[in-house]
Structures are given as C-alpha cells and as structure tokens.
Write a protein that holds these residues in place. Sequence first.
Motif, PDB file in Angstrom:
ATOM      1  N   TYR A 162       0.843  -1.202   0.000  1.00 15.34           N
ATOM      2  CA  TYR A 162       0.000   0.000   0.000  1.00 15.34           C
ATOM      3  C   TYR A 162       0.877   1.251   0.000  1.00 15.34           C
ATOM      4  CZ  TYR A 162      -3.710   3.242   1.472  1.00 15.34           C
ATOM      5  OH  TYR A 162      -4.598   4.292   1.548  1.00 15.34           O
ATOM      6  N   ALA A 163       1.876   1.274   0.869  1.00 15.91           N
ATOM      7  CA  ALA A 163       2.783   2.417   0.952  1.00 15.91           C
ATOM      8  C   ALA A 163       3.546   2.608  -0.360  1.00 15.91           C
ATOM      9  CB  ALA A 163       3.758   2.240   2.113  1.00 15.91           C
ATOM     10  N   ALA A 164       3.956   1.510  -0.981  1.00 16.47           N
ATOM     11  CA  ALA A 164       4.673   1.591  -2.253  1.00 16.47           C
ATOM     12  C   ALA A 164       3.778   2.176  -3.346  1.00 16.47           C
ATOM     13  CB  ALA A 164       5.178   0.211  -2.658  1.00 16.47           C
ATOM     14  N   ALA A 165       2.508   1.783  -3.344  1.00 18.54           N
ATOM     15  CA  ALA A 165       1.566   2.323  -4.335  1.00 18.54           C
ATOM     16  C   ALA A 165       1.379   3.826  -4.129  1.00 18.54           C
ATOM     17  CB  ALA A 165       0.229   1.596  -4.238  1.00 18.54           C
ATOM     18  N   LEU A 166       1.221   4.247  -2.880  1.00 23.96           N
ATOM     19  CA  LEU A 166       1.075   5.675  -2.598  1.00 23.96           C
ATOM     20  C   LEU A 166       2.331   6.439  -3.010  1.00 23.96           C
ATOM     21  CD1 LEU A 166      -0.735   6.359   0.812  1.00 23.96           C
ATOM     22  CD2 LEU A 166      -1.466   6.944  -1.505  1.00 23.96           C
ATOM     23  N   GLY A 167       3.480   5.830  -2.811  1.00 23.66           N
ATOM     24  CA  GLY A 167       4.726   6.463  -3.224  1.00 23.66           C
ATOM     25  C   GLY A 167       4.751   6.732  -4.719  1.00 23.66           C
ATOM     26  N   ARG A 168       4.223   5.804  -5.495  1.00 26.04           N
ATOM     27  CA  ARG A 168       4.176   6.001  -6.946  1.00 26.04           C
ATOM     28  C   ARG A 168       3.192   7.121  -7.307  1.00 26.04           C
ATOM     29  NH1 ARG A 168       6.035   1.858 -10.394  1.00 26.04           N
ATOM     30  NH2 ARG A 168       7.050   0.131  -9.306  1.00 26.04           N
ATOM     31  N   VAL A 169       2.094   7.205  -6.553  1.00 26.15           N
ATOM     32  CA  VAL A 169       1.128   8.287  -6.792  1.00 26.15           C
ATOM     33  C   VAL A 169       1.788   9.639  -6.531  1.00 26.15           C
ATOM     34  CG1 VAL A 169      -1.073   9.293  -6.086  1.00 26.15           C
ATOM     35  CG2 VAL A 169      -0.840   6.812  -6.227  1.00 26.15           C
ATOM     36  N   LYS A 171       4.672  10.428  -7.051  1.00 27.90           N
ATOM     37  CA  LYS A 171       5.560  10.743  -8.174  1.00 27.90           C
ATOM     38  C   LYS A 171       4.793  11.058  -9.453  1.00 27.90           C
ATOM     39  CE  LYS A 171       9.318   7.849  -6.375  1.00 27.90           C
ATOM     40  NZ  LYS A 171      10.146   6.639  -6.596  1.00 27.90           N
ATOM     41  N   GLY A 172       3.455  11.151  -9.309  1.00 30.41           N
ATOM     42  CA  GLY A 172       2.633  11.534 -10.457  1.00 30.41           C
ATOM     43  C   GLY A 172       1.983  10.392 -11.193  1.00 30.41           C
ATOM     44  N   GLN A 173       2.164   9.142 -10.721  1.00 35.18           N
ATOM     45  CA  GLN A 173       1.576   7.984 -11.394  1.00 35.18           C
ATOM     46  C   GLN A 173       0.199   7.701 -10.775  1.00 35.18           C
ATOM     47  OE1 GLN A 173       4.518   4.726 -11.832  1.00 35.18           O
ATOM     48  NE2 GLN A 173       6.049   6.205 -11.128  1.00 35.18           N
ATOM     49  N   ARG A 174      -0.797   8.449 -11.223  1.00 39.02           N
ATOM     50  CA  ARG A 174      -2.116   8.448 -10.574  1.00 39.02           C
ATOM     51  C   ARG A 174      -2.823   7.095 -10.623  1.00 39.02           C
ATOM     52  NH1 ARG A 174      -2.598  13.730 -13.103  1.00 39.02           N
ATOM     53  NH2 ARG A 174      -3.745  12.765 -14.803  1.00 39.02           N
ATOM     54  N   ALA A 175      -2.506   6.264 -11.620  1.00 41.25           N
ATOM     55  CA  ALA A 175      -3.183   4.974 -11.754  1.00 41.25           C
ATOM     56  C   ALA A 175      -2.938   4.068 -10.558  1.00 41.25           C
ATOM     57  CB  ALA A 175      -2.737   4.272 -13.030  1.00 41.25           C
ATOM     58  N   TRP A 176      -1.909   4.382  -9.761  1.00 40.35           N
ATOM     59  CA  TRP A 176      -1.619   3.535  -8.608  1.00 40.35           C
ATOM     60  C   TRP A 176      -2.581   3.763  -7.446  1.00 40.35           C
ATOM     61  CZ3 TRP A 176       1.644  -0.559  -8.204  1.00 40.35           C
ATOM     62  CH2 TRP A 176       2.474  -0.781  -9.315  1.00 40.35           C
ATOM     63  N   VAL A 177      -3.515   4.690  -7.582  1.00 39.31           N
ATOM     64  CA  VAL A 177      -4.582   4.822  -6.573  1.00 39.31           C
ATOM     65  C   VAL A 177      -5.618   3.729  -6.771  1.00 39.31           C
ATOM     66  CG1 VAL A 177      -6.508   6.232  -5.748  1.00 39.31           C
ATOM     67  CG2 VAL A 177      -4.300   7.291  -6.184  1.00 39.31           C
ATOM     68  N   ASP A 178      -6.104   3.584  -8.022  1.00 42.99           N
ATOM     69  CA  ASP A 178      -7.231   2.666  -8.243  1.00 42.99           C
ATOM     70  C   ASP A 178      -7.123   1.819  -9.503  1.00 42.99           C
ATOM     71  OD1 ASP A 178      -7.512   4.721 -10.026  1.00 42.99           O
ATOM     72  OD2 ASP A 178      -9.579   5.212  -9.511  1.00 42.99           O
ATOM     73  N   GLY A 179      -5.937   1.723 -10.096  1.00 40.35           N
ATOM     74  CA  GLY A 179      -5.774   0.896 -11.291  1.00 40.35           C
ATOM     75  C   GLY A 179      -6.057  -0.567 -11.015  1.00 40.35           C
ATOM     76  N   ASP A 181      -4.964  -3.087 -13.014  1.00 31.56           N
ATOM     77  CA  ASP A 181      -3.962  -3.919 -13.658  1.00 31.56           C
ATOM     78  C   ASP A 181      -2.642  -3.942 -12.889  1.00 31.56           C
ATOM     79  OD1 ASP A 181      -3.344  -1.282 -14.082  1.00 31.56           O
ATOM     80  OD2 ASP A 181      -2.726  -1.552 -16.170  1.00 31.56           O
ATOM     81  N   ARG A 182      -2.688  -3.583 -11.605  1.00 32.94           N
ATOM     82  CA  ARG A 182      -1.480  -3.494 -10.784  1.00 32.94           C
ATOM     83  C   ARG A 182      -1.870  -3.574  -9.315  1.00 32.94           C
ATOM     84  NH1 ARG A 182       0.130   1.839 -13.327  1.00 32.94           N
ATOM     85  NH2 ARG A 182      -1.239   0.962 -14.929  1.00 32.94           N
ATOM     86  N   ASP A 183      -0.872  -3.650  -8.430  1.00 35.95           N
ATOM     87  CA  ASP A 183      -1.143  -3.654  -6.996  1.00 35.95           C
ATOM     88  C   ASP A 183      -1.376  -2.226  -6.518  1.00 35.95           C
ATOM     89  OD1 ASP A 183      -1.111  -6.334  -6.550  1.00 35.95           O
ATOM     90  OD2 ASP A 183       0.927  -6.427  -5.747  1.00 35.95           O
ATOM     91  N   SER A 184      -2.463  -1.621  -7.009  1.00 41.64           N
ATOM     92  CA  SER A 184      -2.821  -0.267  -6.599  1.00 41.64           C
ATOM     93  C   SER A 184      -3.369  -0.284  -5.174  1.00 41.64           C
ATOM     94  CB  SER A 184      -3.881   0.303  -7.544  1.00 41.64           C
ATOM     95  OG  SER A 184      -5.093  -0.424  -7.434  1.00 41.64           O
ATOM     96  N   CYS A 185      -3.521   0.912  -4.600  1.00 40.15           N
ATOM     97  CA  CYS A 185      -4.091   1.009  -3.250  1.00 40.15           C
ATOM     98  C   CYS A 185      -5.455   0.319  -3.197  1.00 40.15           C
ATOM     99  CB  CYS A 185      -4.244   2.481  -2.846  1.00 40.15           C
ATOM    100  SG  CYS A 185      -2.694   3.389  -2.670  1.00 40.15           S
ATOM    101  N   HIS A 186      -6.274   0.563  -4.219  1.00 42.66           N
ATOM    102  CA  HIS A 186      -7.624   0.006  -4.225  1.00 42.66           C
ATOM    103  C   HIS A 186      -7.626  -1.513  -4.335  1.00 42.66           C
ATOM    104  CE1 HIS A 186     -11.869  -0.240  -6.098  1.00 42.66           C
ATOM    105  NE2 HIS A 186     -11.978  -0.023  -4.811  1.00 42.66           N
ATOM    106  N   ILE A 187      -6.808  -2.044  -5.227  1.00 39.90           N
ATOM    107  CA  ILE A 187      -6.741  -3.499  -5.406  1.00 39.90           C
ATOM    108  C   ILE A 187      -6.247  -4.170  -4.129  1.00 39.90           C
ATOM    109  CG2 ILE A 187      -5.452  -5.334  -6.567  1.00 39.90           C
ATOM    110  CD1 ILE A 187      -7.786  -4.290  -8.196  1.00 39.90           C
ATOM    111  N   LEU A 188      -5.205  -3.615  -3.507  1.00 42.09           N
ATOM    112  CA  LEU A 188      -4.680  -4.195  -2.267  1.00 42.09           C
ATOM    113  C   LEU A 188      -5.717  -4.146  -1.164  1.00 42.09           C
ATOM    114  CD1 LEU A 188      -1.102  -2.691  -2.414  1.00 42.09           C
ATOM    115  CD2 LEU A 188      -1.664  -5.133  -2.506  1.00 42.09           C
TER     116      LEU A 188
END
Length: 208
Positions: A162-169, A171-179, A181-188
Amino acid sequence: MSDPEDLALHGVRVLGFSTASRVAGRFGLPAGTVEEALLDFEARGWAGRSSFAGDSGWSLTDAGRAENERRMSDELDRAAARDTVTTVHTEFRPLNRRFGAACTDWQIRPTRLDPMAFNDHTDWNWDERVLRTLTRVGTAFTDLCERLAGRLARFDGYADRYAAALGRVDKGQRAWVDGHDRDSCHILWIQFHEDLLATLGIPRGSDA
C-alpha cells in the motif's frame, strides 16, 4: 506460518482470477508447489482454470470457497488468533468506509452542473485532500496489518505494498490509486478485505 497448500487455495480466493505464479509470488512459494496443489484442488472440485479475453487463471468453486473457509477457521484456532482477527475486522469496518469515500472522491469531482462529474485531476487542492486521507488511512491500515502479521504471517506485506503504491502516486503515477492492472491502493484494499472475510467466514457485503 500457513501451510503452503492452504496458501495456494487461499491465494486464489484473495487474488481472484489468478495464475499459479502470481499466487506463488504473493506468498513466496515455489510456483511448482502452487501449480501442483491447484491441479489437486481441481480434481477435488474446489478450483477450476478458465480463460477470458486472452487471459487464463484459476478461481474457486463454491465447494472450494467452503473448503478455504474451513481451513482458515482451523488455522485461526491453531494460532489462537481468532480474537485478534475479529477485533481487527471490527476496527477495519469504519476505516473501510473512509477509504471507500476517498476512492469515490478520487474518481468523481462534483460540479454545479453535474454532481457525478468525472474527476479530471485538474483541481490540485481536491486531489491533495484525497491523498492526505489515503495517507492517514494508510497509517491506521499499517497498524492493523502489523497486529495481524504478529499472529498470521500471511498478512505481512499488505501495508508495504500500500505504501509503495502511494509512493508512486506521489511521483505523479495516478493509476496507482485505483488501477485494476497493478497492486494499486484500491486493489490491495479489496484483497485485504477479502482476506479478512475468508479468514472469519463472513459473506462479502454483510459487514458493510
């Protein structure tokens, strides 16, 4: 530590439509061990492999879900962890509502003309408020995960991902909130919730 066979069955439940290698990667198991277990579960009528839109994966049958819950219940008793997991689930429920509201705000930003307007992420203040909420929720989430992992090692890793996904967000990678196709915050979050429900034998939707 959970039994590898139990993890193979449980991993399919938690991850959903998943490959053996993905289940193996989540729990640090040899891919061959997971594949062999899943083939055995298929023969018992607990799991099945199918294809959809070019992807293939495993899913549990109703009998497999029941078997998974039986094994998780036995594990709770062996680890004397039932009270801990039940308490964490109780504390998770209001946190889950806060997370759900934040995800809705990430996807929708009402306007005067459209209360369901899609969030185009042009309002920096709006998005920052959502991210502050996700960060505060993440702090509480980490505490819950640490308490669970102290009893059941398979709960270790959720908070770090979860923390790693937020870290990517950040950095501007917004899909890591709720994407999806990845271990996004929402998927986790969904997987963690399913993990709790399966462990306690609670039907999805009944703890809202």
